[in-house]
Motif scaffolding. Sequence first.
Motif, short mmCIF file in Angstrom:
data_model
loop_
_atom_site.label_atom_id
_atom_site.label_comp_id
_atom_site.label_asym_id
_atom_site.label_seq_id
_atom_site.Cartn_x
_atom_site.Cartn_y
_atom_site.Cartn_z
N VAL A 37 54.17 46.21 122.83
CA VAL A 37 54.77 46.77 124.03
C VAL A 37 56.13 47.39 123.72
N ALA A 38 56.50 48.40 124.50
CA ALA A 38 57.80 49.06 124.35
C ALA A 38 58.38 49.31 125.74
N PRO A 39 59.72 49.34 125.86
CA PRO A 39 60.36 49.68 127.12
C PRO A 39 60.60 51.19 127.22
N PHE A 40 60.82 51.66 128.45
CA PHE A 40 61.08 53.08 128.66
C PHE A 40 61.89 53.25 129.94
N LYS A 41 62.92 54.06 129.88
CA LYS A 41 63.65 54.46 131.07
C LYS A 41 63.85 55.96 131.00
N PRO A 42 63.20 56.72 131.89
CA PRO A 42 63.25 58.18 131.79
C PRO A 42 64.66 58.74 131.81
N GLN A 43 65.46 58.26 132.76
CA GLN A 43 66.83 58.75 132.91
C GLN A 43 67.74 57.57 133.22
N ASN A 44 68.83 57.49 132.50
CA ASN A 44 69.78 56.40 132.68
C ASN A 44 71.17 56.99 132.86
N MET A 45 71.92 56.48 133.82
CA MET A 45 73.33 56.85 133.94
C MET A 45 74.16 55.61 133.67
N ALA A 46 74.83 55.59 132.53
CA ALA A 46 75.57 54.39 132.13
C ALA A 46 76.58 54.74 131.04
N LEU A 47 77.67 54.00 131.03
CA LEU A 47 78.67 54.14 129.97
C LEU A 47 78.54 53.03 128.93
N ASN A 48 77.58 52.14 129.12
CA ASN A 48 77.25 51.14 128.10
C ASN A 48 76.07 51.67 127.31
N SER A 49 76.30 52.01 126.06
CA SER A 49 75.24 52.59 125.25
C SER A 49 75.11 51.87 123.92
N ALA A 50 73.99 52.11 123.27
CA ALA A 50 73.70 51.51 121.97
C ALA A 50 73.29 52.60 121.00
N VAL A 51 73.37 52.30 119.71
CA VAL A 51 73.00 53.25 118.67
C VAL A 51 71.70 52.79 118.02
N THR A 52 70.75 53.71 117.92
CA THR A 52 69.47 53.39 117.27
C THR A 52 69.61 53.49 115.76
N LYS A 53 68.60 52.99 115.08
CA LYS A 53 68.64 52.96 113.62
C LYS A 53 68.77 54.34 113.01
N ASP A 54 68.19 55.35 113.70
CA ASP A 54 68.24 56.72 113.18
C ASP A 54 69.43 57.51 113.72
N GLY A 55 70.41 56.83 114.31
CA GLY A 55 71.64 57.50 114.72
C GLY A 55 71.58 58.20 116.05
N GLY A 56 70.76 57.71 116.96
CA GLY A 56 70.72 58.25 118.32
C GLY A 56 71.40 57.31 119.29
#
Length: 487
Positions: A37-56
């Motif tokens: 299973v995987a999560p998905f959020k089409p559009q998010n408005m937030a100033l709390n963000s994370a960095v993915t392994k590939d730099g996104g």
Amino acid sequence: MQSPLKALMVQGTTSDAGKSVLVAGLCRVLARKGVKVAPFKPQNMALNSAVTKDGGEIGRAQAVQAAACHIEPSVHMNPVLLKPNSDTGAQVILQGKALTNMEATGYHDYKLVAINTVMDSFSRLQADYEAVMIEGAGSPAEINLRANDIANMGFAEKADVPVIIVADIDRGGVFAHLYGTLELLSKSEQDRVIGFVINRFRGDIALLQSGLDWLEEKTGKPVIGVLPYLHGFDLEAEDAIDSQQQLAGTAKLVVKVPVFTRISNHTDFDALRQNPDIDLQYVGKGQSLSGADVIILPGSKSTCADLVYLRSQGWDKEIARHLRFGGKVIGICGGFQMLGRSVADPLGIEGAPGVTEGLGYLDLATTMTENKKLTRVTGTLGLLGQNACVSGYEIHAGVSDINEVQPITLSDGTLDGAVSACGQIFATYLHGVFDDPQAFSLLCEWMGCSNVSVVDHHANQERAINRIADAIEEHLNLERLWPGLGK
């Protein structure tokens, strides 16, 4: 319509109704049952963000939900991220990369283009996973936002996915919220709602039964379950600042964090807030920083504007007094930049072009550039003649010319951060610097308290995810969603 196992969307009657937490819990429930299973959020408005392994860059809530699935976060789990930099504008990030800044009216029209990115990411996840748990944004009943919607029912209709609606009974008016939300939807949207979830209930469920019966009779939709109020429950907030604490008694360390107008990644301080020996206080407009052992300047999406705001609150004078009396100051990311001589934004990356005078406590100057640095890092923190493992992530547009001792050596050999000659100021670009227990202990010792309890932030997150998953398995009728699953 797709089956709920292949794709299920959680929408809420309001912001903070419990969508993020419910999706995380459902992800863990499915993962426990062996579903990929995987999560998905089409559009998010937030100033709390994370960095993915590939730099996104994606919303932190989706990174937590990925952890609930026991998988690495991906940019496709949150293909559109909006980071507000004013009351009417935001930076638009598509599939992990910053596209441009847009005003709200311009973005409203741009959603007709952004939906293509959203559907591309959703299709990729559906191809790679057995199930995708989808989180909506805000409420689907916001009349002014329904045109061109890609965050709630607009996406659900396009992707043809079933929806459950969650409401927070602790806010009050839960039946009006659920009934009213459903009534404001179109007939086709109503048809794809397969049930309701009531969140944060306290008390005897028998006292609620007549209301549940009324709701089911009026709407023809089942109440899938009523989740209890989980006391002491603590999972990273998507955007709203979480100030709940469980102090052991008299705090050994008082830490104050000024809340900037565009404060970002305040989850950096969850490890401090969760510690029973630390009194972490968020200081808002018109409030004072006095009485702190340590003042931490957090990250900001609009560093120059928030420097101006800091001075307008008189916090610059309070920081000066705090340092004169021997107090410690920490700067994280934007807060790091503020502690230098100047912050230049010649291209108007975060606001109006220009140069803003810094607080002047560190010998460094920062220039905002078009290329945002997005990277996850590990390294070694050196303070007080000791070394500790440190890890975190960088999200910043500024490049800093630093002429100070740099206390962090990253695994690639580069240096990060700064320590003032007086030894009272520590600063770093690393978000999550307090999350590693070794670094936490050493930083607490530097802050003046060597006997603070060590709290494992990552273990706390796992416990929280498992608590909500346990509650879902006990209190939700999962047979209504996934007949026979796990039997």
